[in-house]
Design a protein around this motif. Structure first.
Motif, PDB file in Angstrom:
ATOM      1  N   THR A 129      15.493 -22.330   1.144  1.00 28.91           N
ATOM      2  CA  THR A 129      14.149 -21.974   0.688  1.00 28.91           C
ATOM      3  C   THR A 129      14.184 -21.554  -0.778  1.00 28.91           C
ATOM      4  O   THR A 129      15.223 -21.135  -1.297  1.00 28.91           O
ATOM      5  CB  THR A 129      13.574 -20.831   1.538  1.00 28.91           C
ATOM      6  N   ASP A 130      13.023 -21.667  -1.442  1.00 29.01           N
ATOM      7  CA  ASP A 130      12.903 -21.292  -2.854  1.00 29.01           C
ATOM      8  C   ASP A 130      13.955 -21.989  -3.709  1.00 29.01           C
ATOM      9  O   ASP A 130      14.592 -21.377  -4.577  1.00 29.01           O
ATOM     10  CB  ASP A 130      13.010 -19.774  -3.028  1.00 29.01           C
ATOM     11  N   ALA A 131      14.131 -23.278  -3.483  1.00 26.67           N
ATOM     12  CA  ALA A 131      15.165 -24.039  -4.176  1.00 26.67           C
ATOM     13  C   ALA A 131      14.735 -24.370  -5.606  1.00 26.67           C
ATOM     14  O   ALA A 131      13.563 -24.275  -5.967  1.00 26.67           O
ATOM     15  CB  ALA A 131      15.477 -25.321  -3.406  1.00 26.67           C
ATOM     16  N   ALA A 132      15.729 -24.776  -6.417  1.00 23.84           N
ATOM     17  CA  ALA A 132      15.449 -25.073  -7.823  1.00 23.84           C
ATOM     18  C   ALA A 132      16.351 -26.187  -8.327  1.00 23.84           C
ATOM     19  O   ALA A 132      17.529 -26.260  -7.972  1.00 23.84           O
ATOM     20  CB  ALA A 132      15.650 -23.830  -8.682  1.00 23.84           C
ATOM     21  N   ILE A 133      15.777 -27.035  -9.162  1.00 23.32           N
ATOM     22  CA  ILE A 133      16.524 -28.046  -9.902  1.00 23.32           C
ATOM     23  C   ILE A 133      16.366 -27.716 -11.381  1.00 23.32           C
ATOM     24  O   ILE A 133      15.245 -27.634 -11.886  1.00 23.32           O
ATOM     25  CB  ILE A 133      16.003 -29.466  -9.625  1.00 23.32           C
ATOM     26  N   LEU A 171       8.413 -33.889  -5.794  1.00 27.05           N
ATOM     27  CA  LEU A 171       8.674 -32.727  -4.943  1.00 27.05           C
ATOM     28  C   LEU A 171       7.522 -31.723  -4.939  1.00 27.05           C
ATOM     29  O   LEU A 171       7.691 -30.589  -4.498  1.00 27.05           O
ATOM     30  CB  LEU A 171       9.967 -32.032  -5.402  1.00 27.05           C
ATOM     31  N   LYS A 172       6.354 -32.132  -5.397  1.00 25.93           N
ATOM     32  CA  LYS A 172       5.242 -31.201  -5.565  1.00 25.93           C
ATOM     33  C   LYS A 172       4.804 -30.550  -4.265  1.00 25.93           C
ATOM     34  O   LYS A 172       4.256 -29.445  -4.277  1.00 25.93           O
ATOM     35  CB  LYS A 172       4.059 -31.909  -6.217  1.00 25.93           C
ATOM     36  N   ASP A 173       5.038 -31.208  -3.125  1.00 30.04           N
ATOM     37  CA  ASP A 173       4.630 -30.641  -1.846  1.00 30.04           C
ATOM     38  C   ASP A 173       5.762 -29.883  -1.155  1.00 30.04           C
ATOM     39  O   ASP A 173       5.609 -29.432  -0.027  1.00 30.04           O
ATOM     40  CB  ASP A 173       4.119 -31.751  -0.920  1.00 30.04           C
ATOM     41  N   GLN A 174       6.894 -29.778  -1.829  1.00 35.86           N
ATOM     42  CA  GLN A 174       8.026 -29.013  -1.300  1.00 35.86           C
ATOM     43  C   GLN A 174       8.232 -27.784  -2.173  1.00 35.86           C
ATOM     44  O   GLN A 174       7.830 -27.744  -3.335  1.00 35.86           O
ATOM     45  CB  GLN A 174       9.295 -29.860  -1.267  1.00 35.86           C
ATOM     46  N   ASP A 175       8.877 -26.783  -1.616  1.00 41.85           N
ATOM     47  CA  ASP A 175       9.078 -25.542  -2.367  1.00 41.85           C
ATOM     48  C   ASP A 175      10.346 -25.648  -3.214  1.00 41.85           C
ATOM     49  O   ASP A 175      11.288 -24.875  -3.062  1.00 41.85           O
ATOM     50  CB  ASP A 175       9.170 -24.359  -1.400  1.00 41.85           C
ATOM     51  N   ILE A 176      10.353 -26.635  -4.117  1.00 44.77           N
ATOM     52  CA  ILE A 176      11.483 -26.830  -5.016  1.00 44.77           C
ATOM     53  C   ILE A 176      10.973 -26.762  -6.448  1.00 44.77           C
ATOM     54  O   ILE A 176      10.146 -27.563  -6.867  1.00 44.77           O
ATOM     55  CB  ILE A 176      12.192 -28.180  -4.768  1.00 44.77           C
ATOM     56  N   GLN A 177      11.449 -25.778  -7.175  1.00 41.98           N
ATOM     57  CA  GLN A 177      11.086 -25.628  -8.585  1.00 41.98           C
ATOM     58  C   GLN A 177      11.913 -26.619  -9.406  1.00 41.98           C
ATOM     59  O   GLN A 177      13.118 -26.742  -9.225  1.00 41.98           O
ATOM     60  CB  GLN A 177      11.392 -24.195  -9.028  1.00 41.98           C
ATOM     61  N   VAL A 178      11.264 -27.340 -10.315  1.00 43.23           N
ATOM     62  CA  VAL A 178      11.956 -28.319 -11.149  1.00 43.23           C
ATOM     63  C   VAL A 178      11.661 -28.008 -12.616  1.00 43.23           C
ATOM     64  O   VAL A 178      10.501 -28.004 -13.029  1.00 43.23           O
ATOM     65  CB  VAL A 178      11.516 -29.765 -10.828  1.00 43.23           C
ATOM     66  N   LEU A 179      12.711 -27.756 -13.400  1.00 40.18           N
ATOM     67  CA  LEU A 179      12.541 -27.388 -14.802  1.00 40.18           C
ATOM     68  C   LEU A 179      13.531 -28.120 -15.699  1.00 40.18           C
ATOM     69  O   LEU A 179      14.692 -28.312 -15.335  1.00 40.18           O
ATOM     70  CB  LEU A 179      12.761 -25.881 -14.999  1.00 40.18           C
ATOM     71  N   SER A 180      13.066 -28.519 -16.871  1.00 38.78           N
ATOM     72  CA  SER A 180      13.942 -28.836 -17.988  1.00 38.78           C
ATOM     73  C   SER A 180      14.067 -27.562 -18.810  1.00 38.78           C
ATOM     74  O   SER A 180      13.046 -26.939 -19.144  1.00 38.78           O
ATOM     75  CB  SER A 180      13.352 -29.942 -18.863  1.00 38.78           C
ATOM     76  N   VAL A 181      15.292 -27.185 -19.141  1.00 35.10           N
ATOM     77  CA  VAL A 181      15.494 -25.907 -19.827  1.00 35.10           C
ATOM     78  C   VAL A 181      16.265 -26.111 -21.134  1.00 35.10           C
ATOM     79  O   VAL A 181      17.369 -26.676 -21.137  1.00 35.10           O
ATOM     80  CB  VAL A 181      16.262 -24.909 -18.935  1.00 35.10           C
TER      81      VAL A 181
END
Length: 232
Positions: A129-133, A171-181
């Motif tokens: 849960t609360d995953a991130a890329i 992944l907009k309907d999944q709880d995965i945050q996606v960021l370029s940093v």
């Protein structure tokens, strides 16, 4: 949380691994070869034991990536974050008239195709849960602030930002945050000793983003390590 970090043997990747372990997370630290496993990673392994899993992960080797993903899947590994950190900077300040296109291709193999290969095979393991890329990008990838130089690096990072936007849409309907940093100009082998920011400071900020202690408000999900919006 279980984090997969590419390019974890030195620089930002190592500092990310160290900070994540210190915060109580588990880390799968990808290095191009276990034969050249860094002594610093070995020290982390001695300190944190099974919470650190050092694995061979060359982002240009799709067969190796697929094999590792299959092994981890069979072991029941679940991922909470993927940090695509591995990257190279070639042809620095080379004029376009003198640019070696093989260097351009090499840069794209690592900086763009590498993250694409990693996500292709590891995305199915992202079930925490609360995953991130997190795709480690750069201010050099900003189209609005384009400058004549660092052609392979800048263009590859701009393309990586596009890949981030595509993943975000997917992944907009999944709880995965996606960021370029943009990690900042850091004191690393790539950034040099004159850089104003330490890799440890940047790593701490990126972990705050992964843990959602900082939630950026941005249209394109391109931010710096503090969560401030970057110009696309």
């Amino acid at each position: 949380m279980n984090l997969l970090i590419t390019g974890a043997s030195r620089g930002l990747g190592y500092e990310m691994a160290a900070a994540a372990l210190e915060r109580g997370h588990s880390v799968i630290a990808g290095t191009r070869s276990l034969d050249v496993k860094s002594s610093k990673l070995s020290l982390l392994e001695d300190k944190y034991g099974p919470r650190l899993h050092i694995v061979p992960l060359d982002v240009t080797d799709e067969q190796g990536i697929a094999s590792l993903a299959s092994i981890l899947n069979k072991e029941g590994t679940k991922l909470g974050a993927i940090v695509n950190n591995a990257g190279i900077l070639t042809a620095r300040s080379t004029p376009i008239e003198e640019l070696d296109m093989q260097q351009v291709a090499k840069t794209f193999e690592v900086n763009l195709y590498g993250p694409m290969r990693v996500l292709k095979h590891f995305l199915p393991l992202m079930t925490e849960t609360d995953a991130a890329i997190i795709n480690i990008s750069s201010e050099a990838g900003s189209i609005s602030n384009a400058y004549p130089g660092d052609y392979p690096y800048a263009i590859s990072k701009s393309a990586l930002n596009m890949f981030t936007a595509q993943l975000r849409s997917l992944l907009k309907d999944q709880d995965i945050q996606v960021l370029s940093v943009h990690p900042g100009w850091m004191k690393t082998d790539m950034g040099g000793e004159d850089a104003p920011t330490s890799a440890g400071e940047s790593a701490a900020g990126i972990l705050d983003l992964i843990e959602r202690k900082v939630v950026p408000k941005t249209k394109f999900n391109f931010v710096d390590y503090s969560g401030n919006e970057m110009p696309i």
